[in-house]
Design a protein around this motif. Sequence first.
Motif, short mmCIF file in Angstrom:
data_model
loop_
_atom_site.label_atom_id
_atom_site.label_comp_id
_atom_site.label_asym_id
_atom_site.label_seq_id
_atom_site.Cartn_x
_atom_site.Cartn_y
_atom_site.Cartn_z
N LYS A 1 -64.12 4.35 -39.13
CA LYS A 1 -62.88 5.07 -39.39
C LYS A 1 -61.85 4.20 -40.07
N SER A 2 -60.92 4.85 -40.71
CA SER A 2 -59.71 4.22 -41.21
C SER A 2 -58.56 5.18 -40.91
N TRP A 3 -57.56 4.70 -40.18
CA TRP A 3 -56.41 5.51 -39.78
C TRP A 3 -55.19 5.10 -40.59
N VAL A 4 -54.29 6.05 -40.83
CA VAL A 4 -53.01 5.76 -41.48
C VAL A 4 -52.00 6.81 -41.01
N THR A 5 -50.75 6.43 -40.99
CA THR A 5 -49.67 7.37 -40.74
C THR A 5 -48.92 7.54 -42.05
N ASP A 6 -48.76 8.79 -42.49
CA ASP A 6 -48.10 9.02 -43.78
C ASP A 6 -46.59 8.79 -43.66
N PRO A 7 -45.86 8.78 -44.76
CA PRO A 7 -44.42 8.49 -44.71
C PRO A 7 -43.61 9.44 -43.83
N SER A 8 -44.13 10.62 -43.53
CA SER A 8 -43.42 11.57 -42.67
C SER A 8 -43.86 11.51 -41.22
N GLY A 9 -44.80 10.60 -40.90
CA GLY A 9 -45.25 10.44 -39.52
C GLY A 9 -46.50 11.21 -39.15
N VAL A 10 -47.16 11.85 -40.12
CA VAL A 10 -48.40 12.59 -39.84
C VAL A 10 -49.55 11.59 -39.77
N ARG A 11 -50.32 11.64 -38.69
CA ARG A 11 -51.46 10.74 -38.52
C ARG A 11 -52.68 11.30 -39.23
N TRP A 12 -53.32 10.46 -40.05
CA TRP A 12 -54.53 10.82 -40.79
C TRP A 12 -55.67 9.94 -40.34
N GLU A 13 -56.81 10.57 -40.10
CA GLU A 13 -58.04 9.88 -39.73
C GLU A 13 -59.05 10.14 -40.83
N THR A 14 -59.57 9.08 -41.45
CA THR A 14 -60.69 9.24 -42.38
C THR A 14 -61.89 8.60 -41.71
N PHE A 15 -63.04 9.26 -41.77
CA PHE A 15 -64.17 8.76 -40.99
C PHE A 15 -65.50 9.20 -41.56
N HIS A 16 -66.53 8.42 -41.20
CA HIS A 16 -67.92 8.76 -41.51
C HIS A 16 -68.67 8.72 -40.18
N THR A 17 -69.25 9.83 -39.78
CA THR A 17 -69.99 9.92 -38.53
C THR A 17 -71.47 9.66 -38.79
N PHE A 18 -72.08 8.82 -37.94
CA PHE A 18 -73.49 8.48 -38.14
C PHE A 18 -74.33 8.63 -36.88
N GLY A 19 -73.77 9.24 -35.83
CA GLY A 19 -74.56 9.47 -34.62
C GLY A 19 -73.77 10.19 -33.55
N GLU A 20 -74.48 10.64 -32.53
CA GLU A 20 -73.86 11.31 -31.40
C GLU A 20 -73.61 10.32 -30.27
N ALA A 21 -72.72 10.69 -29.34
CA ALA A 21 -72.43 9.87 -28.16
C ALA A 21 -72.39 10.78 -26.94
N THR A 22 -72.61 10.21 -25.77
CA THR A 22 -72.64 11.00 -24.54
C THR A 22 -71.28 11.08 -23.86
#
Length: 143
Positions: A100-121
């Motif tokens: 993942k790579s996270w960022v907060t935009d100039p207005s305070g909105v949180r953005w998550e960019t991610f690549h999923t490669f498996g499941e978790a329990t």
Amino acid sequence: MNRLHLHIAVDDLARSIGFYSTLFGAQPAVVKDDYAKWMLDDPRVNLAISSRGRAAGVDHVGIQAETGEALAAIAARLKAAGETTFDQTATTCCYAKSDKSWVTDPSGVRWETFHTFGEATRYGEDEEPVATAPTAPVASCCG
């Protein structure tokens, strides 16, 4: 092709599953005691809802990349935009394994960019948010 991601905190998971299932005409692809996720093609979105004690409403938005290379390209654009990013590799979040790579935009909105490669329990590694630099996003599983 990348997919838009929305994560919404809800008060009543069962009622919300019913609402979104009716809205989209589809049942969630993943259902847990505290979480549900739809992987829709029309509209192309990864919609997740959870009842984990956060205030109800949009928790964060994001972009789900189909490959690690696509994630790297998106993360590079985030860094070029001049905002502070927080990168996570091989993390467990939302019952999945992702980079993942996270960022907060100039207005305070949180953005998550991610690549999923498996499941978790389990839901995730970081159960409590950890504060970072004032302009940086909160570093934890899904926020």
